[in-house]
Design an enzyme around this catalytic site. Structure first.
Site, mmCIF file in Angstrom:
data_model
loop_
_atom_site.group_PDB
_atom_site.id
_atom_site.type_symbol
_atom_site.label_atom_id
_atom_site.label_comp_id
_atom_site.label_asym_id
_atom_site.label_seq_id
_atom_site.Cartn_x
_atom_site.Cartn_y
_atom_site.Cartn_z
ATOM 1 C CG ASN A 1 -9.070 4.179 4.028
ATOM 2 O OD1 ASN A 1 -8.339 3.803 3.127
ATOM 3 N ND2 ASN A 1 -9.710 3.345 4.807
ATOM 4 C CG ASN B 1 -11.376 2.772 0.505
ATOM 5 O OD1 ASN B 1 -12.386 2.961 -0.175
ATOM 6 N ND2 ASN B 1 -11.228 1.706 1.264
ATOM 7 C CG HIS C 1 -2.316 0.369 1.005
ATOM 8 N ND1 HIS C 1 -2.903 0.408 -0.255
ATOM 9 C CD2 HIS C 1 -3.306 0.732 1.866
ATOM 10 C CE1 HIS C 1 -4.172 0.770 -0.145
ATOM 11 N NE2 HIS C 1 -4.443 0.985 1.129
ATOM 12 C CG ASP D 1 -1.792 0.638 -3.327
ATOM 13 O OD1 ASP D 1 -1.957 1.819 -2.927
ATOM 14 O OD2 ASP D 1 -2.553 -0.280 -2.995
#
Length: 193
Positions: A71, A117, A24, A96
């Site tokens: 997020n 997100n 991530h 990513d």
């Protein structure tokens, strides 16, 4: 990109050592590598971001890594873009992407969040999709492994060995967008350079 812009290059990731080497956080790695290549130190903090200003071949560039969690990336980016008066069309977001195979790089603009997100947060914060994205493939999990545990897992040893080249190509891609424009960069990168 607009004429004589200030370009905002933003890498997405999660703050903290715990997440530093995860899939991530590949966006963070790429911005760090970009900074290293041009001897720019990400040593300033403002609006829940780490950032720095630099000049690359006559272009003004701001590199940033939001320090909110993935997020909630949108609000810090909107604040820093507003502060430096950066047009949304002059923002490049590196992140990513599960929907691309590991190591594949793809440039898109004006596209939906595709379930990411961090991108969803940016679209909500700016109220537009009119920014450039450099998508870095991390592949989908195999078997019964869940998506969340996949994106928060570290790269495997063989992937980590390839990652240096992928990160360098991603830096080249961002630079090409800045120097040669979106159209040429998309043609070159999306055809699988």
């Amino acid at each position: 990109m607009s004429n004589n812009p200030i370009v905002l290059l933003a890498g997405l990731g999660n703050p903290g050592v715990k997440y530093a080497r995860t899939r991530h956080n590949v966006g963070f790695r790429i911005v760090d590598s970009f900074a290293d290549r041009f001897s720019i130190s990400l040593d300033k903090s403002r609006f829940d971001t780490k950032y720095s200003k630099g000049a690359i071949k006559g272009m003004k560039v701001i590199l940033t890594k939001p320090q909110s969690f993935m997020n909630q990336s949108g609000f810090p980016l909107r604040k820093i873009a507003s502060y430096f008066k950066i047009n949304t069309s002059d923002i490049i977001v590196v992140h990513d992407d599960l929907d691309l195979e590991f190591g594949k790089i793809k440039i898109v603009k004006n596209r939906g969040h595709g379930g990411h997100n961090g991108i969803k947060s940016i679209i909500q914060a700016f109220g537009t999709k009119d920014f450039i994205r450099v998508r870095i493939g991390i592949g989908r999990p195999h078997g019964s492994k869940e998506v969340i545990s996949h994106v928060l897992s570290s790269f495997q040893n063989n992937e980590e060995r390839e990652l240096k080249t992928i990160v360098e190509k991603s830096v080249d891609t961002c630079l090409m967008i800045m120097e040669q424009g979106l159209g040429k960069a998309m043609t070159f990168c999306n055809s699988g350079f």
